[in-house]
Design a protein around this motif. Sequence first.
Motif, mmCIF file in Angstrom:
data_model
loop_
_atom_site.group_PDB
_atom_site.id
_atom_site.type_symbol
_atom_site.label_atom_id
_atom_site.label_comp_id
_atom_site.label_asym_id
_atom_site.label_seq_id
_atom_site.Cartn_x
_atom_site.Cartn_y
_atom_site.Cartn_z
ATOM 1 N N MET A 199 0.844 -1.184 0.000
ATOM 2 C CA MET A 199 0.000 0.000 0.000
ATOM 3 C C MET A 199 0.888 1.246 0.000
ATOM 4 S SD MET A 199 -3.018 1.206 2.565
ATOM 5 C CE MET A 199 -2.157 1.255 4.102
ATOM 6 N N PHE A 200 0.566 2.185 -0.843
ATOM 7 C CA PHE A 200 1.295 3.451 -0.913
ATOM 8 C C PHE A 200 0.655 4.444 0.055
ATOM 9 C CE2 PHE A 200 1.667 1.528 -5.145
ATOM 10 C CZ PHE A 200 3.048 1.411 -5.207
ATOM 11 N N THR A 201 1.473 5.239 0.694
ATOM 12 C CA THR A 201 0.944 6.196 1.670
ATOM 13 C C THR A 201 1.366 7.634 1.416
ATOM 14 O OG1 THR A 201 2.817 5.800 3.145
ATOM 15 C CG2 THR A 201 0.843 4.435 3.474
ATOM 16 N N GLY A 202 2.136 7.863 0.368
ATOM 17 C CA GLY A 202 2.550 9.229 0.081
ATOM 18 C C GLY A 202 3.302 9.307 -1.218
ATOM 19 N N MET A 203 3.560 10.537 -1.657
ATOM 20 C CA MET A 203 4.255 10.749 -2.917
ATOM 21 C C MET A 203 4.913 12.114 -2.892
ATOM 22 S SD MET A 203 4.830 10.448 -6.261
ATOM 23 C CE MET A 203 4.670 11.464 -7.703
ATOM 24 N N LEU A 204 6.173 12.157 -3.298
ATOM 25 C CA LEU A 204 6.892 13.412 -3.485
ATOM 26 C C LEU A 204 7.294 13.490 -4.947
ATOM 27 C CD1 LEU A 204 9.248 13.504 -0.355
ATOM 28 C CD2 LEU A 204 7.318 15.007 -0.828
ATOM 29 N N GLY A 205 6.714 14.429 -5.683
ATOM 30 C CA GLY A 205 7.136 14.675 -7.050
ATOM 31 C C GLY A 205 8.419 15.490 -7.013
ATOM 32 N N ASN A 206 9.247 15.365 -8.056
ATOM 33 C CA ASN A 206 10.532 16.046 -8.070
ATOM 34 C C ASN A 206 10.740 16.772 -9.385
ATOM 35 O OD1 ASN A 206 13.573 15.997 -8.870
ATOM 36 N ND2 ASN A 206 13.556 15.811 -6.645
ATOM 37 N N ALA A 207 11.152 18.034 -9.281
ATOM 38 C CA ALA A 207 11.571 18.813 -10.444
ATOM 39 C C ALA A 207 13.049 19.123 -10.266
ATOM 40 C CB ALA A 207 10.769 20.102 -10.557
ATOM 41 N N THR A 208 13.836 18.864 -11.290
ATOM 42 C CA THR A 208 15.276 19.095 -11.226
ATOM 43 C C THR A 208 15.599 20.416 -11.919
ATOM 44 O OG1 THR A 208 15.551 16.708 -11.346
ATOM 45 C CG2 THR A 208 17.498 18.022 -11.650
ATOM 46 N N VAL A 209 16.382 21.249 -11.237
ATOM 47 C CA VAL A 209 16.657 22.608 -11.701
ATOM 48 C C VAL A 209 18.163 22.879 -11.715
ATOM 49 C CG1 VAL A 209 14.428 23.424 -10.838
ATOM 50 C CG2 VAL A 209 16.457 23.611 -9.379
ATOM 51 N N ALA A 261 18.656 19.118 -15.233
ATOM 52 C CA ALA A 261 17.651 20.177 -15.125
ATOM 53 C C ALA A 261 16.793 20.280 -16.382
ATOM 54 C CB ALA A 261 18.328 21.515 -14.853
ATOM 55 N N GLY A 262 15.522 20.579 -16.162
ATOM 56 C CA GLY A 262 14.616 20.881 -17.268
ATOM 57 C C GLY A 262 13.929 19.694 -17.913
ATOM 58 N N HIS A 263 14.036 18.513 -17.337
ATOM 59 C CA HIS A 263 13.436 17.323 -17.946
ATOM 60 C C HIS A 263 12.320 16.720 -17.096
ATOM 61 C CE1 HIS A 263 16.455 17.304 -21.080
ATOM 62 N NE2 HIS A 263 17.362 17.519 -20.152
ATOM 63 N N SER A 264 11.752 17.505 -16.192
ATOM 64 C CA SER A 264 10.714 17.004 -15.292
ATOM 65 C C SER A 264 9.332 17.449 -15.748
ATOM 66 C CB SER A 264 10.947 17.529 -13.864
ATOM 67 O OG SER A 264 12.227 17.200 -13.400
ATOM 68 N N THR A 265 8.345 16.641 -15.415
ATOM 69 C CA THR A 265 6.944 17.009 -15.588
ATOM 70 C C THR A 265 6.205 16.642 -14.313
ATOM 71 O OG1 THR A 265 6.969 16.621 -17.974
ATOM 72 C CG2 THR A 265 4.824 16.628 -16.909
ATOM 73 N N LEU A 266 5.450 17.581 -13.789
ATOM 74 C CA LEU A 266 4.648 17.355 -12.595
ATOM 75 C C LEU A 266 3.213 17.769 -12.876
ATOM 76 C CD1 LEU A 266 7.032 19.003 -9.999
ATOM 77 C CD2 LEU A 266 6.684 16.562 -10.316
ATOM 78 N N VAL A 267 2.273 16.992 -12.398
ATOM 79 C CA VAL A 267 0.861 17.358 -12.459
ATOM 80 C C VAL A 267 0.372 17.444 -11.020
ATOM 81 C CG1 VAL A 267 -1.434 16.718 -13.257
ATOM 82 C CG2 VAL A 267 0.568 16.171 -14.660
ATOM 83 N N ILE A 268 -0.151 18.601 -10.655
ATOM 84 C CA ILE A 268 -0.609 18.849 -9.292
ATOM 85 C C ILE A 268 -2.078 19.252 -9.353
ATOM 86 C CG2 ILE A 268 -0.271 20.205 -7.197
ATOM 87 C CD1 ILE A 268 2.630 20.735 -8.234
ATOM 88 N N GLU A 269 -2.931 18.494 -8.693
ATOM 89 C CA GLU A 269 -4.353 18.827 -8.678
ATOM 90 C C GLU A 269 -4.599 19.919 -7.645
ATOM 91 O OE1 GLU A 269 -8.650 16.664 -8.118
ATOM 92 O OE2 GLU A 269 -6.968 15.506 -8.897
ATOM 93 N N VAL A 270 -5.395 20.903 -8.033
ATOM 94 C CA VAL A 270 -5.728 22.021 -7.148
ATOM 95 C C VAL A 270 -7.247 22.141 -7.027
ATOM 96 C CG1 VAL A 270 -3.610 23.282 -7.678
ATOM 97 C CG2 VAL A 270 -5.650 23.729 -9.018
ATOM 98 N N ALA A 271 -7.692 22.739 -5.924
ATOM 99 C CA ALA A 271 -9.124 22.869 -5.668
ATOM 100 C C ALA A 271 -9.764 23.977 -6.510
ATOM 101 C CB ALA A 271 -9.371 23.129 -4.181
ATOM 102 N N ASP A 272 -9.062 25.086 -6.704
ATOM 103 C CA ASP A 272 -9.645 26.231 -7.413
ATOM 104 C C ASP A 272 -8.659 26.703 -8.487
ATOM 105 O OD1 ASP A 272 -10.737 28.627 -8.299
ATOM 106 O OD2 ASP A 272 -11.354 29.266 -6.294
#
Length: 116
Positions: free
Chosen positions: A1-11, A57-68
């Motif tokens: 079972m997964f309990t968390g996630m940290l997305g990573n962007a490299t800069v 750097a510059g090869h990351s993609t992140l999708v973050i869901e937001v409420a508004d």
Amino acid sequence: MFTGMLGNATVSDLDRAEHWYGQVIGRGPDRRPMHGLLEWQLGPGFGLQVYCETERAGHSTLVIEVADLDAHAARLAEAGIEHPGIQPGGGGNILQLQDPDGNRIVLASGKAGPKS
């Protein structure tokens, strides 16, 4: 079972990235767990890491869901973060951003907008 996630962007420049991501998230990082790493806790069990590693750097993609998504788009425009506006995508609406290194950051809302 997964309990968390940290997305990573490299800069390539941590100070520049801290400013840009701080504008996108609306606050500074919550932690600096090690040299060259910033971390934002975005909710229970998930967050964002920004890591300085010039050669990757510059090869990351992140999708973050937001409420508004509309409020985020307006706040980012006021802060000077350029974006193409909200678009349909992913079964809802998305706002595509590009950080200074070219990483793709997508803010998403599960609620679909009006159909064209």
